[in-house]
Design a protein around this motif. Structure first.
Motif, PDB file in Angstrom:
ATOM      1  N   TRP A  89       0.856  -1.192   0.000  1.00  0.00           N
ATOM      2  CA  TRP A  89       0.000   0.000   0.000  1.00  0.00           C
ATOM      3  C   TRP A  89       0.887   1.235   0.000  1.00  0.00           C
ATOM      4  N   SER A  90       0.738   2.109  -1.008  1.00  0.00           N
ATOM      5  CA  SER A  90       1.634   3.258  -1.079  1.00  0.00           C
ATOM      6  C   SER A  90       0.894   4.597  -1.023  1.00  0.00           C
ATOM      7  N   LEU A  91      -0.450   4.559  -0.886  1.00  0.00           N
ATOM      8  CA  LEU A  91      -1.202   5.819  -0.943  1.00  0.00           C
ATOM      9  C   LEU A  91      -1.254   6.490   0.426  1.00  0.00           C
ATOM     10  N   SER A  92      -1.042   7.821   0.436  1.00  0.00           N
ATOM     11  CA  SER A  92      -1.143   8.585   1.688  1.00  0.00           C
ATOM     12  C   SER A  92      -2.612   8.892   1.953  1.00  0.00           C
ATOM     13  N   LEU A  93      -2.864   9.453   3.134  1.00  0.00           N
ATOM     14  CA  LEU A  93      -4.238   9.851   3.480  1.00  0.00           C
ATOM     15  C   LEU A  93      -4.784  10.846   2.450  1.00  0.00           C
ATOM     16  N   GLY A  94      -3.924  11.798   2.040  1.00  0.00           N
ATOM     17  CA  GLY A  94      -4.346  12.792   1.037  1.00  0.00           C
ATOM     18  C   GLY A  94      -4.682  12.118  -0.289  1.00  0.00           C
ATOM     19  N   ASP A  95      -3.827  11.148  -0.704  1.00  0.00           N
ATOM     20  CA  ASP A  95      -4.082  10.411  -1.956  1.00  0.00           C
ATOM     21  C   ASP A  95      -5.440   9.716  -1.889  1.00  0.00           C
ATOM     22  N   VAL A  96      -5.694   9.092  -0.708  1.00  0.00           N
ATOM     23  CA  VAL A  96      -6.943   8.326  -0.565  1.00  0.00           C
ATOM     24  C   VAL A  96      -8.148   9.254  -0.686  1.00  0.00           C
ATOM     25  N   ASN A  97      -8.073  10.420  -0.056  1.00  0.00           N
ATOM     26  CA  ASN A  97      -9.190  11.374  -0.167  1.00  0.00           C
ATOM     27  C   ASN A  97      -9.401  11.791  -1.616  1.00  0.00           C
ATOM     28  N   ASP A  98      -8.279  12.071  -2.342  1.00  0.00           N
ATOM     29  CA  ASP A  98      -8.391  12.445  -3.763  1.00  0.00           C
ATOM     30  C   ASP A  98      -9.020  11.307  -4.564  1.00  0.00           C
ATOM     31  N   LEU A  99      -8.551  10.083  -4.262  1.00  0.00           N
ATOM     32  CA  LEU A  99      -9.027   8.906  -4.995  1.00  0.00           C
ATOM     33  C   LEU A  99     -10.532   8.722  -4.793  1.00  0.00           C
ATOM     34  N   LEU A 100     -10.987   8.841  -3.532  1.00  0.00           N
ATOM     35  CA  LEU A 100     -12.411   8.652  -3.250  1.00  0.00           C
ATOM     36  C   LEU A 100     -13.247   9.680  -4.002  1.00  0.00           C
ATOM     37  N   SER A 101     -12.760  10.931  -4.053  1.00  0.00           N
ATOM     38  CA  SER A 101     -13.500  11.966  -4.791  1.00  0.00           C
ATOM     39  C   SER A 101     -13.488  11.651  -6.279  1.00  0.00           C
ATOM     40  N   ALA A 102     -12.305  11.245  -6.782  1.00  0.00           N
ATOM     41  CA  ALA A 102     -12.165  11.030  -8.224  1.00  0.00           C
ATOM     42  C   ALA A 102     -13.090   9.931  -8.740  1.00  0.00           C
ATOM     43  N   VAL A 103     -13.306   8.885  -7.922  1.00  0.00           N
ATOM     44  CA  VAL A 103     -14.139   7.775  -8.411  1.00  0.00           C
ATOM     45  C   VAL A 103     -15.580   7.901  -7.909  1.00  0.00           C
ATOM     46  N   GLY A 104     -15.883   9.022  -7.244  1.00  0.00           N
ATOM     47  CA  GLY A 104     -17.264   9.253  -6.796  1.00  0.00           C
ATOM     48  C   GLY A 104     -17.675   8.316  -5.687  1.00  0.00           C
ATOM     49  N   ALA A 105     -16.685   7.867  -4.872  1.00  0.00           N
ATOM     50  CA  ALA A 105     -17.006   6.904  -3.811  1.00  0.00           C
ATOM     51  C   ALA A 105     -17.375   7.593  -2.505  1.00  0.00           C
ATOM     52  N   SER A 106     -17.090   8.899  -2.368  1.00  0.00           N
ATOM     53  CA  SER A 106     -17.375   9.573  -1.101  1.00  0.00           C
ATOM     54  C   SER A 106     -18.869   9.487  -0.804  1.00  0.00           C
ATOM     55  N   GLY A 107     -19.184   8.795   0.287  1.00  0.00           N
ATOM     56  CA  GLY A 107     -20.591   8.687   0.694  1.00  0.00           C
ATOM     57  C   GLY A 107     -21.397   7.688  -0.119  1.00  0.00           C
ATOM     58  N   ALA A 108     -20.743   6.965  -1.074  1.00  0.00           N
ATOM     59  CA  ALA A 108     -21.495   6.020  -1.913  1.00  0.00           C
ATOM     60  C   ALA A 108     -21.994   4.859  -1.060  1.00  0.00           C
ATOM     61  N   ARG A 109     -23.234   4.423  -1.295  1.00  0.00           N
ATOM     62  CA  ARG A 109     -23.799   3.344  -0.490  1.00  0.00           C
ATOM     63  C   ARG A 109     -23.459   1.977  -1.087  1.00  0.00           C
ATOM     64  N   ARG A 110     -23.184   1.940  -2.405  1.00  0.00           N
ATOM     65  CA  ARG A 110     -22.909   0.663  -3.055  1.00  0.00           C
ATOM     66  C   ARG A 110     -21.412   0.553  -3.368  1.00  0.00           C
ATOM     67  N   PRO A 111     -20.890  -0.687  -3.483  1.00  0.00           N
ATOM     68  CA  PRO A 111     -19.466  -0.828  -3.815  1.00  0.00           C
ATOM     69  C   PRO A 111     -19.143  -0.134  -5.142  1.00  0.00           C
ATOM     70  N   VAL A 112     -17.970   0.471  -5.197  1.00  0.00           N
ATOM     71  CA  VAL A 112     -17.504   1.093  -6.438  1.00  0.00           C
ATOM     72  C   VAL A 112     -16.347   0.235  -6.950  1.00  0.00           C
ATOM     73  N   VAL A 113     -16.487  -0.294  -8.174  1.00  0.00           N
ATOM     74  CA  VAL A 113     -15.443  -1.142  -8.764  1.00  0.00           C
ATOM     75  C   VAL A 113     -14.881  -0.419  -9.987  1.00  0.00           C
ATOM     76  N   ILE A 114     -13.577  -0.188  -9.973  1.00  0.00           N
ATOM     77  CA  ILE A 114     -12.929   0.506 -11.093  1.00  0.00           C
ATOM     78  C   ILE A 114     -11.935  -0.465 -11.741  1.00  0.00           C
ATOM     79  N   ASN A 115     -11.998  -0.612 -13.060  1.00  0.00           N
ATOM     80  CA  ASN A 115     -11.078  -1.531 -13.734  1.00  0.00           C
ATOM     81  C   ASN A 115     -10.164  -0.794 -14.702  1.00  0.00           C
ATOM     82  N   GLN A 116      -9.447  -1.596 -15.495  1.00  0.00           N
ATOM     83  CA  GLN A 116      -8.388  -0.996 -16.318  1.00  0.00           C
ATOM     84  C   GLN A 116      -8.906  -0.128 -17.456  1.00  0.00           C
ATOM     85  N   LEU A 117     -10.194  -0.308 -17.790  1.00  0.00           N
ATOM     86  CA  LEU A 117     -10.778   0.552 -18.812  1.00  0.00           C
ATOM     87  C   LEU A 117     -10.635   2.017 -18.371  1.00  0.00           C
TER      88      LEU A 117
END
Ligand SMILES: [Fe+2]
Ligand SMILES: [Fe+2]
Length: 552
Positions: free
Chosen positions: A250-278
């Protein structure tokens, strides 16, 4: 612990994806072992030549392809050409996905000389007669009826092998499903075993991360635990900053994780978010360390307490529904635990607030005894500790000390603050404060253990105290301890009508009263820790040291 297996769908796809040439080559090898001659293999659906051993005469590929399509449709071994003691045999093999292959070879089946057969062989195999003679010289002899019977058996064997392979695949899939289900149940069981409120969300999350990291085919996993929603500013126990826990690579910092959650629209999401290589191979993807991603939230009702985040399939494949479902099951247990812990913390906060309010009310009623409740609480706790009482009892006695005089709220101000000796009536009125205190607190179930101390803290060892005149050990031990702490602080503190007594005088009175007013055993303990108590009496405190979770 066993490890995660390939899902069934992936197994079937890998079988299907084996190239036509590979499957054709395997079939050619199999039948060559049975018949002792090389075979070509045709695609039974298209009639195309799928495999031919190097140097093997092929005959008319087009004609044979057409005939093979018919053999595949009829699903039984047939002679597709027969001439002058030469027989061309076609053996169909139906694949698990319903497609078909047909193995084809020409056999020598009658006794005429090779010289006589050479023209026919040259014609059938599409070669010159010299080559046909060389070919004929190498061929084994197969009587036609034996060849056809063997071909029939070969077809049946191929069919039964295919059925065995299919059943084997189903058994593997079933074992995989059982194994996955078992592992899932096993983890959920382990987590529920740890659902005690004594285990905090950080510890439970670590257990879950450890298991998920071993079980899922991932490179790394993390839990982001957020401060509980609607956290009061006075709470000193709850988390105030986000906490990132991780397992594996695991190489992501807390800041990276917050950015990542926003980028994939997972913040507050009720359902699992699955992102693939596409997504992760697109130019706009800003997280090079993340190739596959699953995010599930730790929720209870409408409240979100954090996220579980898994990254990167450890074999470079995609992460999918199976992994997301498993993480969602774990997340729902963690979410419920976070919710329960939060509720428990809120109850403790409420009770702490009530006790603070009660203590402040006593101090406000009688400002001359300000801090008395806190000092009595700490002195009583120190004596109890010396007597070897357990941690929970130490908390009980501390709380009892804080509220022991709560009944004084019901005593007239003129009597309570009177700067001189009390009349007998006034004294009788003062003596009602233990029973009044009991009445005030009796409906607070969480303070049940405190009630006997509040009621009996003015009983005497010789039975001459109040309200019930209990003697010796009839009065509860905690009440006997608070009685000593109470007397010590009352004598040492300044009053409107007198200054606090010097330590020497206080000590002399306590010694003299051992076995009369006070429990001699408690007085002995008091003097054993006299230095600590002197320090406690000297130190005023702004805030009370309360941990009300002990009473919930
Ligand atoms: Fe009292
Ligand atoms: Fe008191």
């Amino acid at each position: 612990m066993s490890v995660y297996h390939e899902p069934l769908t992936a197994l079937s796809e890998s079988t299907r994806s084996a190239s036509l040439a590979e499957r054709a080559s395997r079939l050619a090898d199999t039948v060559e072992k049975w018949f002792g001659v090389a075979f070509c293999v045709y695609d039974g659906d298209s009639g195309a030549l799928a495999y031919a051993p190097p140097g093997m005469p092929r005959g008319s590929v087009e004609l044979r392809g057409e005939l093979c399509k018919q053999v595949a449709a009829r699903r039984k071994a047939e002679a597709i050409e027969e001439d002058d003691g030469l027989l061309t045999l076609a053996i169909p093999s139906i694949e698990p996905d319903g497609s078909s292959l047909v193995a084809v070879a020409t056999f020598v089946t009658a006794g005429a000389s090779n010289e006589e057969k050479a023209p026919s062989a040259a014609s059938i195999l599409d070669m010159d007669e010299d080559s046909a003679r060389i070919w004929l010289a190498k061929q084994p002899f197969w009587p036609a009826d034996a060849l056809m019977r063997t071909a029939q058996l070969a077809t049946e064997k191929l069919t039964s092998d295919q059925r065995t392979n299919r059943l084997r695949g189903e058994v593997a899939a079933l074992s995989h499903n059982i194994s996955t289900t078992y592992e899932e149940i096993s983890l959920l069981y382990r987590l529920t075993q740890n659902l005690s409120l004594a285990i905090d969300d950080e510890k439970l999350s670590r257990i879950a991360l450890d298991w998920l990291n071993v079980t899922l085919p991932i490179e790394g996993i993390a839990a982001l635990l957020l401060p509980p929603p609607n956290l009061s500013s006075t709470n000193r126990e709850a988390r105030r900053e986000p906490l990132l826990l991780s397992e594996g690579d695991w190489s992501l910092s807390l800041g990276d994780v917050n950015d990542l959650l926003s980028a994939v629209g997972a913040s507050g999401a009720r359902r699992p978010v699955v992102i693939n290589q596409l997504v992760t191979t697109s130019e706009s993807w800003r997280f090079p360390a993340v190739r596959q991603l699953i995010v599930v939230s730790l929720c209870e009702g409408s409240r979100c307490f954090g996220y579980l985040i898994a990254v990167n399939h450890n074999a470079g494949k995609e992460l999918g529904t199976i992994e997301a479902n498993l993480m969602a099951s774990v997340a729902s247990i963690l979410g419920i635990h976070c919710g329960n812990s939060d509720l428990y913390r809120r109850r403790a906060e409420l009770l702490t607030g009530i006790v603070r309010a009660l203590t402040s009310a006593i101090d406000a009623k009688d400002p001359y005894t300000c801090g008395h409740s806190d000092r009595v609480a700490r002195v009583a706790e120190r004596i109890a500790k010396h007597l070897g009482l357990d941690q929970r009892t130490l908390h009980t006695i501390y709380l009892s000390g804080l509220v022991h005089d709560i009944g004084k709220i019901g005593i007239n101000d003129e009597v309570l603050r009177k700067p001189g000796p009390l009349t007998p009536d006034e004294f009788e009125h003062i003596k009602t404060h233990p029973a009044l205190g009991y009445k005030i607190l009796v409906d607070l179930n969480e303070l049940d253990e405190v009630l006997p101390v509040v009621l009996h803290h003015h009983e005497n060892w010789d039975g001459k105290g109040y309200p019930d005149g209990l003697a010796g050990e009839e009065s509860p031990l905690l009440a006997r301890i608070v009685a000593v702490a109470d007397a010590f602080d009352a004598m040492g503190s300044d009053r409107p009508y007198r200054e606090g007594m010097p330590d020497g005088k206080v000590d002399a009175i306590l010694r003299a009263g051992a076995g009369a007013q006070w429990d001699p055993h408690v007085i002995e303990a008091f003097f054993a820790v006299r230095e600590d108590i002197r320090e406690i009496a000297r130190r005023e405190r702004d805030t009370l040291d309360l941990d009300m979770r002990q009473w919930l």
